[in-house]
Design a protein around this motif. Structure first.
Motif, short mmCIF file in Angstrom:
data_model
loop_
_atom_site.label_atom_id
_atom_site.label_comp_id
_atom_site.label_asym_id
_atom_site.label_seq_id
_atom_site.Cartn_x
_atom_site.Cartn_y
_atom_site.Cartn_z
N TYR A 20 0.92 -1.20 0.07
CA TYR A 20 0.02 0.12 -0.11
C TYR A 20 0.60 1.11 -0.22
O TYR A 20 0.49 2.16 -0.73
CB TYR A 20 -1.07 0.00 1.33
CG TYR A 20 -1.72 1.26 1.26
CD1 TYR A 20 -2.57 1.81 0.46
CD2 TYR A 20 -1.50 2.09 2.38
CE1 TYR A 20 -3.44 3.05 0.84
CE2 TYR A 20 -1.96 3.24 2.79
CZ TYR A 20 -2.95 3.69 1.88
OH TYR A 20 -3.86 4.90 2.10
N LEU A 21 1.84 1.34 1.04
CA LEU A 21 2.65 2.46 0.92
C LEU A 21 3.51 2.66 -0.20
O LEU A 21 3.68 3.73 -0.92
CB LEU A 21 3.70 2.34 2.09
CG LEU A 21 3.14 2.34 3.42
CD1 LEU A 21 4.14 2.02 4.43
CD2 LEU A 21 2.60 3.76 3.59
N ILE A 44 12.60 -0.57 4.88
CA ILE A 44 13.49 -0.83 3.96
C ILE A 44 13.03 -1.32 2.56
O ILE A 44 13.59 -0.86 1.67
CB ILE A 44 14.61 -1.75 4.60
CG1 ILE A 44 15.40 -1.16 5.70
CG2 ILE A 44 15.53 -2.28 3.55
CD1 ILE A 44 16.24 -2.27 6.44
N SER A 45 11.77 -2.09 2.69
CA SER A 45 11.37 -2.50 1.42
C SER A 45 10.65 -1.18 0.69
O SER A 45 10.80 -1.26 -0.56
CB SER A 45 10.19 -3.39 1.62
OG SER A 45 10.71 -4.64 2.44
N VAL A 46 10.11 -0.44 1.55
CA VAL A 46 9.66 0.96 0.87
C VAL A 46 10.71 1.60 0.27
O VAL A 46 10.62 2.21 -0.93
CB VAL A 46 8.66 1.82 1.70
CG1 VAL A 46 8.39 3.07 1.31
CG2 VAL A 46 7.52 1.06 2.31
N ALA A 47 11.76 1.85 0.90
CA ALA A 47 12.92 2.79 0.53
C ALA A 47 13.51 2.18 -0.80
O ALA A 47 14.05 2.49 -1.53
CB ALA A 47 13.87 2.95 1.48
N ASN A 61 1.65 18.59 5.79
CA ASN A 61 0.20 18.70 5.02
C ASN A 61 0.03 17.37 4.28
O ASN A 61 1.07 17.27 3.42
CB ASN A 61 0.02 19.97 4.43
CG ASN A 61 -0.08 21.12 5.38
OD1 ASN A 61 -0.64 20.92 6.50
ND2 ASN A 61 0.12 22.27 4.96
N GLY A 62 -1.32 16.96 4.18
CA GLY A 62 -1.15 15.83 3.44
C GLY A 62 -0.73 14.67 3.66
O GLY A 62 -0.84 13.54 2.82
N GLY A 63 -0.10 14.47 4.92
CA GLY A 63 0.87 13.28 5.19
C GLY A 63 -0.28 12.16 5.44
O GLY A 63 -1.35 12.22 5.75
N LEU A 64 0.50 10.97 5.52
CA LEU A 64 -0.22 9.64 5.54
C LEU A 64 0.17 8.87 6.73
O LEU A 64 1.40 8.78 7.05
CB LEU A 64 0.12 8.93 4.19
CG LEU A 64 -0.32 7.31 4.07
CD1 LEU A 64 -1.81 7.36 4.13
CD2 LEU A 64 0.15 6.63 2.96
#
Length: 277
Positions: free
Chosen positions: A98-99, A122-125, A227-230
């Motif tokens: 999802y990220l 680490i997977s996201v990065a 702002n708009g952060g998840l």
């Protein structure tokens, strides 16, 4: 003892395993210090029987195979694991996927709370090349594992040794993600031997109702997101309505995501974009 003999012996020994052939193969390769190709091409290679049986005894006693191997797979990447961190699970890939979908190629600061092995951040990065990664954990041992995994995958990150119930990293972030401890305290002793006797309880115990860390994160996140952060949180399969309720006290835009089995798995929320006037 040659590979083919060793494989049959360990397979028959692992009576507690749901997949004795697979696990026997992994242990034979570990004991022999060999890879897949040697295992296939050299079935007559000698394996140290004493070393192999010690590994097999550890597995039969309930120690997770991933701890014995020292590695687990997550998002098609290999991660070092030991008794200081939870073993990455396929359910958590729902959160990482999802990220990755939400971030894409944009520049983004990500804070991974309770990072453990670092598998999520680490997977996201790894898959989102413009991420600036920050990882926090209460366990020094876990942070050492996360640092090793970040180095392994060529990811630069900032690490924080802290208890987020008492403090929080400085600054603001575009994304805050967490797979916090969410098992109710009284449930932990009913879990599988592999979990309750081997995985770190500090990474499992979410307090009397399992929601202790969600309350804290939901309260703090609005002040720590740009702002708009998840905000994205993994949850237990039966915690969807409760965690969504906690998050909705602080966010107006929030929702649930189900995993491949159809169970509630992720609660997300966004901070509104506030325009300067």
């Amino acid at each position: 003892m040659v590979i083919r003999q060793a494989l049959n012996m360990v397979r028959e020994y692992l009576t507690a395993s749901d997949n004795p052939m697979f696990e026997a193969k992994q242990l034979v390769m570990l004991a022999g210090g060999i890879g897949q190709m040697d295992f296939i091409l050299h079935p007559d290679m000698e394996i140290d029987e004493d070393e192999l049986m010690e590994l097999a005894r550890r597995r039969q006693s309930g120690e997770p195979l991933q701890y014995i191997m020292g590695e687990a797979e997550f998002m098609s990447l290999g991660f070092k694991v030991n008794e200081n961190v939870l073993i990455p699970r396929s359910d958590t890939e729902t959160l990482a996927e999802y990220l990755i979908e939400q971030i894409g190629d944009r520049e983004c600061s990500v804070l991974d709370i309770g990072a453990g092995s670092g598998c999520i951040g680490i997977s996201v990065a790894h898959y989102c090349k413009n991420v600036r990664l920050h990882m926090a954990d209460i366990s020094e041992g876990a942070l050492e594992v996360a640092k090793a995994n970040a180095k392994k995958h060529g990811i630069n990150a900032v690490f924080y040794h802290m208890d987020i119930m008492k403090g929080f990293p400085e600054g603001k972030f575009d994304v805050i993600v967490s797979n916090p401890p969410y098992i109710r305290t009284d449930v932990i002793e009913t879990l599988q031997t592999e979990v309750k006797d081997y995985e770190p309880h500090t990474a499992l115990d979410g307090g009397a109702d399992g929601l202790r860390f969600y309350r804290r994160i939901a309260q703090i996140a609005p002040m720590k997101l740009n702002n708009g952060g998840l905000l994205a949180l993994e949850i237990g399969y039966d915690q969807g309505s409760e965690v969504l309720g906690l998050v909705s006290e602080h966010f107006s835009d929030c929702g649930l995501i189900r995993d491949l089995a159809g169970a509630d798995r992720v609660v997300f929320a966004r901070r509104p974009i506030q325009l300067c006037v």
